[in-house]
Scaffold this motif. Structure first.
Motif, PDB file in Angstrom:
ATOM      1  N   CYS A 154       2.538 -99.289 -57.283  1.00  0.00           N
ATOM      2  CA  CYS A 154       1.240 -98.659 -56.984  1.00  0.00           C
ATOM      3  C   CYS A 154       0.552 -98.173 -58.256  1.00  0.00           C
ATOM      4  CB  CYS A 154       1.417 -97.510 -55.994  1.00  0.00           C
ATOM      5  SG  CYS A 154       1.811 -98.115 -54.346  1.00  0.00           S
ATOM      6  N   LYS A 208      -3.108 -99.587 -59.563  1.00  0.00           N
ATOM      7  CA  LYS A 208      -4.212 -98.700 -59.956  1.00  0.00           C
ATOM      8  C   LYS A 208      -4.674 -99.028 -61.370  1.00  0.00           C
ATOM      9  CE  LYS A 208      -7.096 -95.734 -58.917  1.00  0.00           C
ATOM     10  NZ  LYS A 208      -7.914 -95.994 -57.711  1.00  0.00           N
ATOM     11  N   GLN A 258      -6.720-102.080 -61.323  1.00  0.00           N
ATOM     12  CA  GLN A 258      -8.037-101.808 -60.721  1.00  0.00           C
ATOM     13  C   GLN A 258      -8.948-101.130 -61.734  1.00  0.00           C
ATOM     14  OE1 GLN A 258      -7.234 -99.578 -57.116  1.00  0.00           O
ATOM     15  NE2 GLN A 258      -6.638-101.419 -55.979  1.00  0.00           N
ATOM     16  N   ARG A 302      -3.083-108.464 -54.279  1.00  0.00           N
ATOM     17  CA  ARG A 302      -2.174-107.684 -53.450  1.00  0.00           C
ATOM     18  C   ARG A 302      -0.778-107.812 -54.058  1.00  0.00           C
ATOM     19  NH1 ARG A 302      -2.161-109.674 -47.476  1.00  0.00           N
ATOM     20  NH2 ARG A 302      -3.801-108.136 -47.206  1.00  0.00           N
ATOM     21  N   LYS A 333       3.258 -93.270 -47.602  1.00  0.00           N
ATOM     22  CA  LYS A 333       1.911 -92.705 -47.424  1.00  0.00           C
ATOM     23  C   LYS A 333       1.526 -91.836 -48.613  1.00  0.00           C
ATOM     24  CE  LYS A 333       1.523 -92.552 -42.419  1.00  0.00           C
ATOM     25  NZ  LYS A 333       1.905 -91.759 -41.248  1.00  0.00           N
ATOM     26  N   LEU A 392       0.817 -93.851 -51.776  1.00  0.00           N
ATOM     27  CA  LEU A 392      -0.508 -94.485 -51.690  1.00  0.00           C
ATOM     28  C   LEU A 392      -1.607 -93.454 -51.933  1.00  0.00           C
ATOM     29  CD1 LEU A 392      -0.097 -96.852 -48.585  1.00  0.00           C
ATOM     30  CD2 LEU A 392      -0.158 -97.504 -50.984  1.00  0.00           C
ATOM     31  N   ARG A 393      -1.428 -92.273 -51.355  1.00  0.00           N
ATOM     32  CA  ARG A 393      -2.442 -91.218 -51.482  1.00  0.00           C
ATOM     33  C   ARG A 393      -2.552 -90.749 -52.936  1.00  0.00           C
ATOM     34  NH1 ARG A 393      -3.083 -86.105 -51.928  1.00  0.00           N
ATOM     35  NH2 ARG A 393      -0.846 -85.662 -52.015  1.00  0.00           N
ATOM     36  N   ASP A 396      -4.100 -93.253 -55.036  1.00  0.00           N
ATOM     37  CA  ASP A 396      -5.409 -93.662 -54.518  1.00  0.00           C
ATOM     38  C   ASP A 396      -5.488 -95.186 -54.354  1.00  0.00           C
ATOM     39  OD1 ASP A 396      -8.038 -93.444 -53.657  1.00  0.00           O
ATOM     40  OD2 ASP A 396      -8.849 -93.523 -55.699  1.00  0.00           O
ATOM     41  N   LYS A 405      -5.447 -98.417 -51.578  1.00  0.00           N
ATOM     42  CA  LYS A 405      -5.625 -98.787 -50.165  1.00  0.00           C
ATOM     43  C   LYS A 405      -4.372 -99.520 -49.660  1.00  0.00           C
ATOM     44  CE  LYS A 405     -10.644 -99.379 -49.956  1.00  0.00           C
ATOM     45  NZ  LYS A 405     -11.061 -99.700 -51.347  1.00  0.00           N
ATOM     46  N   PRO A 406      -4.004 -99.253 -48.399  1.00  0.00           N
ATOM     47  CA  PRO A 406      -2.820 -99.944 -47.849  1.00  0.00           C
ATOM     48  C   PRO A 406      -2.958-101.467 -47.891  1.00  0.00           C
ATOM     49  CG  PRO A 406      -3.627 -98.265 -46.319  1.00  0.00           C
ATOM     50  CD  PRO A 406      -4.598 -98.313 -47.433  1.00  0.00           C
ATOM     51  N   SER A 407      -4.187-101.968 -47.865  1.00  0.00           N
ATOM     52  CA  SER A 407      -4.382-103.421 -47.873  1.00  0.00           C
ATOM     53  C   SER A 407      -4.008-104.054 -49.213  1.00  0.00           C
ATOM     54  CB  SER A 407      -5.829-103.758 -47.530  1.00  0.00           C
ATOM     55  OG  SER A 407      -6.686-103.133 -48.462  1.00  0.00           O
ATOM     56  N   CYS A 408      -3.789-103.218 -50.248  1.00  0.00           N
ATOM     57  CA  CYS A 408      -3.357-103.753 -51.550  1.00  0.00           C
ATOM     58  C   CYS A 408      -1.857-104.024 -51.581  1.00  0.00           C
ATOM     59  CB  CYS A 408      -3.671-102.767 -52.668  1.00  0.00           C
ATOM     60  SG  CYS A 408      -5.396-102.398 -52.823  1.00  0.00           S
TER      61      CYS A 408
END
Ligand code: C2E
Ligand code: MG
Ligand code: MG
Ligand code: MG
Length: 273
Positions: free
Chosen positions: A99, A103, A106, A114, A134, A137-138, A141, A143-146
């Motif tokens: 994750c 980021k 991005q 993905r 969760k 991911l939070r 920052d 998105k779960p779709s990544c």
């Protein structure tokens, strides 16, 4: 020279330790420091869309840069991590690192990809597993779709309610789910009904036999397409395999023909091409 030391230890303990016990003992004694010293890292293997050649996703694969043994692949230590319970912190680290990397990519404005993460069935024994995902991911920052989670068919075969329940929550969050090493479990397909997976990855052992021995691969592709799942071929090494898979309706492929697993900076390079 710790390898040497290791051998001496083995000699010393071998009257009471069998080889498996010895390996677990050594792994346990090294793991915590290895994690703290950032000896683990992720490589990423591109998955190629067979029709367009585009890379829309990558699989994260963990490696251990061992101070004495050099780079050690996951086949050498995932089972040990499962047997010793260290798969929980290791798996969490893998998730966190993937994750963080997403980021970073991005923020560098790379084309979106993905990342598929391998999750061991043992990780689902941790009641807080879903909440940890969760939270990661939070905090990052993302998105779960990544994210995509790969779980092996043999893990699904166990038909453990806690795994199925956790997968339902994960799926509900918007994370994609794929079945890894498909075709190597036993042939109960019951779990395909429990909820809708997104993709099915045909195990490398079938791809290896293409295009000569194609009956089973054909059947798996047709099964996946009927269930409206994406089909991904693992371990594609030759042009003949690529052409056959493309013409047979397979969606994506992964393998040395396209790329070996790459470090993060090489991924940036190929995504920018
Ligand atoms: P997998 O998830 O089925 O990953 C595919 C494996 O096939 C990778 O091996 C990859 O390097 C290798 N591979 C890809 N293309 C080719 C090819 O064309 N030819 C050949 N011969 N091999 C190819 P790797 O990296 O050694 O990983 C082995 C297994 O370790 C993975 O199999 C996965 O089950 C497990 N693993 C890796 N990372 C993790 C992780 O973070 N967590 C967990 N729980 N398991 C992991
Ligand atoms: Mg996998
Ligand atoms: Mg696989
Ligand atoms: Mg495999």
């Amino acid at each position: 020279h710790a390898k040497q030391e290791g051998r001496n230890q083995f000699a010393m303990y071998q009257s009471t330790f069998d080889e498996g016990e010895y390996k677990r003992f050594l792994f346990k004694s090294q793991f915590v420091k290895a994690l703290a010293d950032r000896q683990f890292y992720l490589d990423y293997q591109p998955r190629v869309e067979l029709d367009s050649g585009e890379i829309q996703s990558l699989e994260a694969l963990v490696r251990w840069n061992h101070p004495d043994q050099g780079i050690v692949g996951p086949m050498e230590f995932i089972t040990l991590a499962e047997e010793t319970g260290f798969i929980m912190p290791l798996g969490e680290w893998v998730f966190q690192e993937a994750c963080r990397q997403i980021k970073e990519w991005q923020q560098k404005d790379l084309p979106p990809v993905r990342v598929a993460i391998n999750v061991s069935p043992k990780q689902f024994l941790q009641p807080s597993f879903v909440n940890k995902i969760k939270e990661i991911l939070r905090v990052n920052d993302i998105k779960p779709s990544c994210i995509e989670i790969e779980i092996t068919e043999s893990a699904l075969m166990k038909d453990e309610p806690h795994i199925i329940d956790a997968l339902k929550v994960i799926k509900g969050m918007g994370i994609s789910l794929s079945i890894d090493d498909f075709g190597t479990g036993y042939s109960s397909l019951q779990y395909l009904k429990t909820f809708k997976f997104d993709a099915l990855k045909i195990d490398r052992s079938f791809i290896k036999d293409l295009p000569q021995d194609k009956a089973l691969t054909k059947m798996i592709i047709s099964l996946a397409r009927k269930l409206k799942l994406k089909v991904i071929a693992e371990g594609v090494e030759t042009h003949e395999q690529h052409t056959w898979l493309l013409n047979s309706g397979c969606h994506q492929a992964q393998g040395y023909l396209y790329s070996k697993p790459l470090g993060a900076s090489d991924v940036e390079y190929i995504l920018n091409e």
